[in-house]
Design an enzyme around this catalytic site. Structure first.
Site, short mmCIF file in Angstrom:
data_model
loop_
_atom_site.label_atom_id
_atom_site.label_comp_id
_atom_site.label_asym_id
_atom_site.label_seq_id
_atom_site.Cartn_x
_atom_site.Cartn_y
_atom_site.Cartn_z
N HIS A 158 0.82 -1.22 0.00
CA HIS A 158 0.00 0.00 0.00
C HIS A 158 0.85 1.26 0.00
CE1 HIS A 158 -4.07 -1.81 0.79
NE2 HIS A 158 -3.27 -2.84 1.01
N ASP A 365 3.29 9.47 -0.81
CA ASP A 365 2.15 8.64 -0.39
C ASP A 365 1.93 7.56 -1.44
OD1 ASP A 365 -0.05 7.83 1.11
OD2 ASP A 365 -0.78 9.87 1.38
#
Ligand code: ADP
Ligand code: F6P
Length: 469
Positions: A158, A365
């Site tokens: 992720h 991110d």
């Protein structure tokens, strides 16, 4: 019947559920909902008081089995706070300077992965499929293979995957990366992450990738990008309903006629909150006409509070908020409202819908689901404007946002002014492009694409995002 077993560090149990920020839970639930039989395996979130709590226990709810184990205090410190969150998290977010490596933590990390493998093996059937999530569990496939498990195992990261020049700063990086070779399918958020991984494999391990696959002595491993999405339509409907809730109306009343700028992130250095506040200050400095006419609401639940780097950040953000409010505030205007608590998804959706601007400016991110949730929540007839960091995975799909460099205060400050002044026509046309992009790749498609590849024999190409866009 074959089960889908999803494994993640943290499992959200249906009972006694606490509100918690983090992008993984929704993604996992969506994956489990596609399988006729499913199990979610991992850590209960508790540190064991009794040694027997280290033995996994299973409970069933709504057709899903939850199998969880507690962690001992030593495991919690070495595996979770230590190697996962003080070594891997910073390095995967390109912050080698923040990594605090210790051999004890590495051995705790390997020990917990072995413990998870043993507890999982007890319930494995030969035709089950296993989908492992995130950086806490990189060695899990090998730990299972060492116990004789031959099931197909997929892994999805992720977080970002950094270029090899950064990763090789991790002591014992080869050992950890070789552990990835126990998987059958490895998924990343973006084509750039998959490319960084393939470059690492070729340069450091001598395993070049051809046709999205590489071969080891034991197996053929597929590598691809699967950008994670949100429940686009459901979130849009929720926002439409919640805009009329008391909670949202009271908040709007408290704003008066001021426009709302919103930021919603876990308190994490990767999210760039201090830089963002400084950019907001630059905006106030350069645009005096907007003073007293906007309110910036930053909702930031605390995260990983035992880790020193997070405590430092907590102080920095608090001090920066205090500085801005002290410098620019008036008796009847507080420029920044700073809130440290989690909210329900419904409440967040309503707040997103009322905000004219969202500031999503992480320094790095993997994806950033807040950006996609903000888009989904907008009223298409009067949408707000998304300001998005070029370093969020979401920027690859959300090209119609105002894309900024989060390190450049003038760039972000000017984008805030541009967003506030943007004419309705432009807001609508940008929003349509953004909404179409996130509707095309929502969370159900993400799970479907990953699982359909995991569940079939290795083939090359077809139906997934290539290594380089
Ligand atoms: P990460 O997984 O690194 O925290 P993401 O942006 O990908 O970052 O996902 C964060 C998720 O957590 C989103 O679904 C967001 O709505 C949720 N979230 C963030 N802040 C809060 C909060 N204050 N209360 C509840 N949920 C939150
Ligand atoms: O990938 C981001 C992540 O590590 C997720 O696994 C999780 O949803 C979120 O951050 C919150 O982290 P934690 O479980 O450490 O509170």
């Amino acid at each position: 019947m074959a089960k889908l077993i999803v494994v993640s560090n943290r499992v959200t149990l249906p009972e006694g559920r606490v509100l918690r920020a983090g992008g993984l839970e929704i993604a996992i639930k969506s994956a489990l909902s596609r399988a006729p039989a499913g199990m979610w395996f991992g850590w209960s979130g508790k540190v064991a008081v009794q040694p027997q709590a280290l033995q996994a226990r299973t409970l069933a709810h709504d057709g899903i089995l939850y199998r969880v184990t507690d962690l001992s205090e030593e495991d919690f410190n070495e595996y979770y706070n230590g190697f996962a969150n003080r070594v891997l998290w910073p390095i995967l977010h390109y912050r080698l300077d923040l990594a605090e490596f210790s051999r004890h933590d590495l051995s705790g990390y390997m020990r917990v992965n072995t413990h998870f493998a043993r507890q999982l093996r007890q319930v494995l059937e030969p035709d089950d499929y296993i989908w492992v999530h995130d950086y806490h569990l990189i060695p899990l496939a090998w730990a299972l293979r060492n116990l004789g498990c031959t099931q197909r195992i997929g892994f999805f990261l992720h977080t970002p995957f950094p270029p090899q020049e950064i990763l090789i700063g991790l002591p014992n990086h080869e050992r950890l990366m070789r552990d990835m070779l126990g998987y059958d399918l490895i998924g990343f958020q973006t084509a750039d992450d998959a490319y960084n991984f393939s470059r690492y494999l070729a340069r450091q391990l001598g395993l070049p990738i051809h046709d999205f696959t590489f071969r080891t002595d034991e197996r053929t491993v597929m590598v691809a990008a699967f950008p994670v999405g949100v429940e686009t339509e459901k979130f849009a409907r929720m926002a439409q309903r919640t805009q009329h809730a008391h909670f949202v109306k009271n908040m709007l009343k408290s704003l008066g006629n001021r426009k709302l700028i919103i930021g919603v992130d876990r308190l994490d250095y990767s999210k760039g909150i201090t830089y963002r506040l400084q950019a907001f200050e630059r905006f106030l400095l350069n645009n005096p006409q907007w003073r007293s006419a906007v309110t910036y609401l930053q909702i930031t639940p605390k995260s990983r509070t035992d880790i020193p780097e997070y405590a430092v950040m907590d102080r920095d953000v608090g001090a920066t908020v205090g500085h801005i409010n002290g410098t620019y505030g008036e008796v009847d205007w507080t420029p920044v409202r700073y809130v440290n608590r989690p909210y329900s998804r419904a409440a967040l959706s309503g707040l997103f819908r009322t905000a004219r601007v969202a500031l999503v400016t992480p320094l790095r991110d993997g994806m950033n689901l807040v950006a996609k949730e903000y888009i989904a929540a907008q009223d298409p007839e009067d949408p707000g404007v998304l300001i998005l960091s070029q370093f969020a995975g979401a920027a690859q799909e959300c090209k119609a946002a105002l894309i900024v460099n989060p390190y450049d205060q003038d760039n972000v400050g000017n984008a805030i002014a541009q967003a506030l002044a943007m004419p309705l026509d432009e807001r609508k046309s940008r929003h349509k492009l953004l909404y179409d992009a996130i509707a095309k790749n929502d969370i159900s498609l993400w799970a479907e694409r990953f699982l359909s590849l995991l569940m079939r024999d290795p083939v090359s190409g077809g139906g997934f995002v290539p290594l380089r866009a």
